[in-house]
Design a protein around this motif. Structure first.
Motif, PDB file in Angstrom:
ATOM      1  N   UNK A   1      33.478  45.239  53.578  1.00 47.73           N
ATOM      2  CA  UNK A   1      34.827  44.795  53.891  1.00 47.73           C
ATOM      3  C   UNK A   1      35.160  43.486  53.178  1.00 47.73           C
ATOM      4  N   UNK A   2      34.139  42.702  52.877  1.00 48.98           N
ATOM      5  CA  UNK A   2      34.368  41.443  52.167  1.00 48.98           C
ATOM      6  C   UNK A   2      35.051  41.685  50.828  1.00 48.98           C
ATOM      7  N   UNK A   3      34.699  42.808  50.171  1.00 56.10           N
ATOM      8  CA  UNK A   3      35.280  43.099  48.856  1.00 56.10           C
ATOM      9  C   UNK A   3      36.799  43.221  48.916  1.00 56.10           C
ATOM     10  N   UNK A   4      37.320  43.649  50.067  1.00 52.76           N
ATOM     11  CA  UNK A   4      38.761  43.824  50.183  1.00 52.76           C
ATOM     12  C   UNK A   4      39.520  42.567  50.530  1.00 52.76           C
ATOM     13  N   UNK A   5      38.806  41.508  50.942  1.00 56.35           N
ATOM     14  CA  UNK A   5      39.491  40.273  51.365  1.00 56.35           C
ATOM     15  C   UNK A   5      38.990  39.063  50.568  1.00 56.35           C
ATOM     16  N   UNK A   6      38.549  39.320  49.349  1.00 53.51           N
ATOM     17  CA  UNK A   6      38.014  38.227  48.533  1.00 53.51           C
ATOM     18  C   UNK A   6      39.032  37.109  48.328  1.00 53.51           C
ATOM     19  N   UNK A   7      40.274  37.474  48.020  1.00 53.85           N
ATOM     20  CA  UNK A   7      41.281  36.452  47.748  1.00 53.85           C
ATOM     21  C   UNK A   7      41.559  35.607  48.990  1.00 53.85           C
ATOM     22  N   UNK A   8      41.678  36.285  50.144  1.00 53.01           N
ATOM     23  CA  UNK A   8      41.940  35.559  51.386  1.00 53.01           C
ATOM     24  C   UNK A   8      40.769  34.642  51.753  1.00 53.01           C
ATOM     25  N   UNK A   9      39.537  35.141  51.554  1.00 51.93           N
ATOM     26  CA  UNK A   9      38.365  34.316  51.828  1.00 51.93           C
ATOM     27  C   UNK A   9      38.311  33.095  50.909  1.00 51.93           C
ATOM     28  N   UNK A  10      38.555  33.329  49.625  1.00 52.73           N
ATOM     29  CA  UNK A  10      38.512  32.227  48.666  1.00 52.73           C
ATOM     30  C   UNK A  10      39.543  31.158  49.002  1.00 52.73           C
ATOM     31  N   UNK A  11      40.753  31.582  49.342  1.00 56.91           N
ATOM     32  CA  UNK A  11      41.809  30.615  49.690  1.00 56.91           C
ATOM     33  C   UNK A  11      41.493  29.897  50.997  1.00 56.91           C
ATOM     34  N   UNK A  12      41.018  30.633  51.990  1.00 51.61           N
ATOM     35  CA  UNK A  12      40.781  30.052  53.304  1.00 51.61           C
ATOM     36  C   UNK A  12      39.596  29.109  53.345  1.00 51.61           C
ATOM     37  N   UNK A  13      38.593  29.360  52.519  1.00 48.17           N
ATOM     38  CA  UNK A  13      37.377  28.552  52.537  1.00 48.17           C
ATOM     39  C   UNK A  13      37.283  27.619  51.339  1.00 48.17           C
ATOM     40  N   UNK A  14      38.349  27.568  50.559  1.00 49.91           N
ATOM     41  CA  UNK A  14      38.428  26.671  49.398  1.00 49.91           C
ATOM     42  C   UNK A  14      37.242  26.887  48.453  1.00 49.91           C
TER      43      UNK A  14
END
Length: 407
Positions: A26-39
């Motif tokens: 599931x991480x593969x589908x939210x990479x952009x959101x994770x990158x933005x949220x965790x800087x």
């Protein structure tokens, strides 16, 4: 204990594989959101998948040995509590480092339970239904890619990346409750020394079977990972077309795992492997031809990709049946190593596909997949003729010593 028929006990096993597969990818589908949220960067966020896979591959065989004498339902309960805790930590993680640690916890938990699921599905049903049960488990993994990951991606994109991990928490709770209520008591394996328990793992047939599973995982993941550049070269497919291809492949794969499991029971593992491999080779020849021509109709490409996914799905259940039939009282250890080599094959497939794509272009990938598929058949067929053991579902030859208990 052994069941006399398929029953509700299979549901929590399938759901567990669906949940663990969803949590992994599931991480593969939210990479952009994770990158933005965790800087952090998307490349760094992608390592959350890599770490999960590596930890899983290492932990599965270790957990199988360490937890040999632990009651199966107790092992499942504590492991699922750890899985749930890991995803709660992930959903509330304040930093990338904490999220990475949570992925390690979740991977260890999944690695402890997955071999038990395959061992139970391969020993609880009567001999004529074991392939069908294992096919259902393989279908759970396929459904994770078809339904679980897209659902988590949508939740993460709509409500923030944390929502994807809260979904995994909910799934983990459902698996825990269903296992405690629906799964029968599973007898622990008979007392054996460590050397005796690991003996089947060092035998030629088991090593061949594990090698075949690694090659299958490498080839299938290579093709699915790089299906976008392959399809673009073959038919000029856009993003929407790629999404349609994934959906079609997922549906074909789910259906194929059920057919592959049933065929294993009726035709035997070796014959079913041969049918699945032939189907996959035909698809690879068609796909490589489409890449060379470069102007294939989209409907043709969808058909070829569905045949490819069908062949892959047909191969997985009989290989599991084949391995379990030769594992004796070491089914838990063999299935743990099986899970490890699947993840190792997944990693190798991604690397090999990237190298080929950069070197020979898209046409090289289906050619390599054909070579790997032929090797899968040769590994299984050679072991079948070696005289070590016979395929118990082949309809000929003596039955090998199947594990009498789920453990």
């Amino acid at each position: 204990m052994r069941s006399n028929a398929m029953g509700p006990w299979l549901a929590p096993l399938v759901l567990a594989l669906f949940t663990f597969g969803t949590a992994d990818f599931v991480v593969a589908g939210i990479l952009r959101e994770l990158a933005d949220g965790l800087d952090t960067s998307e490349a760094a966020a992608g390592q959350l998948v890599t770490v999960y896979s590596i930890v899983y591959a290492v932990a599965a065989p270790l957990a199988a040995v360490v937890t040999t004498r632990v009651a199966r339902r107790t092992l499942a309960a504590y492991s699922l509590l750890l899985f749930i805790a890991g995803n709660v930590i992930a959903a509330t993680a304040p930093s990338y480092e904490v999220l990475m640690a949570s992925r390690v916890l979740s991977a260890v938990a999944a690695a402890a339970v997955t071999p038990m699921c395959f061992g139970a599905a391969g020993t609880l049903p009567p001999p004529g239904q074991r392939g069908k049960a294992l096919g259902m488990l393989s279908g759970g993994i396929m459904l994770a890619q078809l339904l679980g990951v897209p659902m988590g991606t949508w939740l993460g994109g709509t409500w923030g990346w944390q929502a994807a991990f809260w979904m995994c928490v909910v799934l983990g709770v459902v698996v825990l409750v269903s296992m405690l209520t629906l799964l029968p008591r599973l007898d622990p394996p008979p007392p054996m020394g460590l050397r005796e328990r690991l003996a089947p793992v060092t035998q030629g047939p088991i090593l061949r079977g594990l090698s075949a599973m690694m090659l299958l995982s490498a080839g299938s993941m290579m093709m699915m990972t790089y299906i976008a550049p392959i399809s673009e070269k073959a038919s000029g497919v856009d993003t929407n077309g790629i999404a349609a291809l994934f959906i079609a492949a997922g549906l074909a794969g789910v259906v194929a795992t059920q057919i592959g499991g049933t065929a294993s029971d009726r035709l035997g593992a070796l014959r079913t492997v041969t049918i699945g491999a032939t189907t996959l080779v035909v698809a690879m020849v068609g796909l490589s031809s489409a890449v060379v021509w470069g102007d294939a109709p989209f409907w043709t490409l969808i058909l070829v990709v569905m045949v490819m996914a069908f062949g892959i799905g047909m191969l997985n259940p009989p290989l599991n049946v084949w391995l379990l039939s030769r594992s004796g009282n070491s089914s838990n250890e063999v299935m743990a190593l099986n899970a490890s080599v699947m993840y190792l094959g997944t990693s190798l497939g991604g690397v090999a596909g990237g190298v080929l794509l950069s070197g020979s272009g898209a046409v090289g990938l289906p050619i390599l997949a054909v070579v790997e598929t032929i090797l899968v058949v040769l590994l299984v067929a050679t072991a079948g003729r070696s005289g070590d053991t016979s395929d118990p579902s082949s309809g000929g030859g003596s039955k090998s010593a199947l594990p009498a208990q789920a453990h």
